[in-house]
Design an enzyme around this catalytic site. Structure first.
Site, short mmCIF file in Angstrom:
data_model
loop_
_atom_site.label_atom_id
_atom_site.label_comp_id
_atom_site.label_asym_id
_atom_site.label_seq_id
_atom_site.Cartn_x
_atom_site.Cartn_y
_atom_site.Cartn_z
N ASP A 10 0.70 -1.39 -0.01
CA ASP A 10 -0.04 0.03 -0.05
C ASP A 10 0.73 1.09 0.00
O ASP A 10 2.18 1.26 -0.23
CB ASP A 10 -0.98 0.00 0.99
CG ASP A 10 -0.35 0.13 2.61
OD1 ASP A 10 1.00 0.44 2.58
OD2 ASP A 10 -1.13 0.37 3.39
N CYS A 68 3.07 -3.30 4.17
CA CYS A 68 2.34 -2.05 4.50
C CYS A 68 3.08 -1.54 5.50
O CYS A 68 4.30 -1.69 5.77
CB CYS A 68 0.82 -2.47 4.71
SG CYS A 68 0.54 -3.54 6.22
N THR A 70 2.64 -1.50 8.86
CA THR A 70 2.97 -2.39 10.13
C THR A 70 3.20 -3.90 9.51
O THR A 70 3.89 -4.83 10.09
CB THR A 70 2.01 -2.81 11.05
OG1 THR A 70 0.70 -3.04 10.15
CG2 THR A 70 1.61 -1.33 11.64
N HIS A 101 9.55 -24.08 9.21
CA HIS A 101 8.49 -24.68 10.05
C HIS A 101 7.34 -24.57 9.22
O HIS A 101 6.24 -25.31 9.47
CB HIS A 101 8.36 -24.05 11.58
CG HIS A 101 9.59 -24.40 12.29
ND1 HIS A 101 9.62 -24.47 13.68
CD2 HIS A 101 10.60 -25.23 12.10
CE1 HIS A 101 10.70 -24.81 14.16
NE2 HIS A 101 11.43 -25.11 13.06
N HIS A 136 6.98 -31.06 10.52
CA HIS A 136 6.16 -29.80 10.17
C HIS A 136 5.36 -29.70 9.18
O HIS A 136 4.30 -29.14 8.80
CB HIS A 136 7.34 -28.73 9.85
CG HIS A 136 8.26 -28.33 10.82
ND1 HIS A 136 7.99 -27.93 12.08
CD2 HIS A 136 9.56 -28.83 10.96
CE1 HIS A 136 9.08 -27.85 12.85
NE2 HIS A 136 10.14 -28.44 12.09
C1 RB5 Z 1 -2.13 2.75 6.42
O1 RB5 Z 1 -2.08 3.98 7.06
C2 RB5 Z 1 -1.83 1.72 7.28
O2 RB5 Z 1 -3.08 1.47 8.18
C3 RB5 Z 1 -1.51 0.36 6.84
O3 RB5 Z 1 -0.26 0.48 5.92
C4 RB5 Z 1 -1.20 -0.82 7.55
O4 RB5 Z 1 -0.23 -0.72 8.70
C5 RB5 Z 1 -2.41 -1.44 8.15
O5 RB5 Z 1 -2.31 -2.63 8.79
#
Ligand code: RB5
Length: 144
Positions: A10, A68, A70, A101, A136
């Site tokens: 993203d 993304c 996180t 695994h 596994h």
């Molecule tokens: C985008 O702002 C953010 O929410 C997305 O990149 C991600 O971290 C969501 O899990």
């Protein structure tokens, strides 16, 4: 070892994705970059998790990479597709163990949580580690 890799991110993951695409291409991988194409247009991570999941489950790509902010949202999105085993990794050890695994076929990274060097370490370890099989394999089969 995988040869073809589908990758998507993203807007929050775009900059890191661009670096990983360069890294993969310069290492000789066949890379399908499924977007997004800039960091300034806000987009929805499920769309990009889905794109990589479909590339992997259809066999168009041997494995996938999703990014993304996180890594959490896009890994959840990818894992909603049967046959996808997306692993969110923050270090080389988790990148190795998710292959040994869990036979993970998608690597998820959080661009706002790890730096470029750690991300590249995770990437190379993920791509160069074989599934250990044996006990596994039984567990991975139960994942469906
Ligand atoms: C985008 O702002 C953010 O929410 C997305 O990149 C991600 O971290 C969501 O899990």
């Amino acid at each position: 070892m995988p040869k073809s890799i589908a990758i998507a991110a993203d807007h929050a993951g775009f900059d890191l994705k661009a670096k990983l695409v360069d890294e993969l291409r310069s290492t000789g991988y066949d890379v399908s970059d499924l977007g997004t194409d800039d960091a300034s247009t806000s987009v929805d991570y499920p769309d990009f998790g889905k794109a990589v999941a479909e590339a992997v489950t259809s066999g168009k790509a041997d494995c996938g990479v999703v990014v993304c902010g996180t890594g959490i949202g896009i890994s959840i999105a990818a894992n909603r597709h049967p046959g996808v085993r997306a692993a969110l990794c923050h270090d080389e050890t988790s990148a190795r163990l998710c292959r040994e695994h869990n036979d993970a076929n998608v690597l998820a990274l959080g661009a706002r949580l790890i730096g470029e060097v750690v991300a590249k370490d995770c990437l190379h370890t993920f791509l160069n580690t074989e599934f250990a099989g044996d006990r596994h394999a039984r567990r991975v089969t139960k994942l469906g």
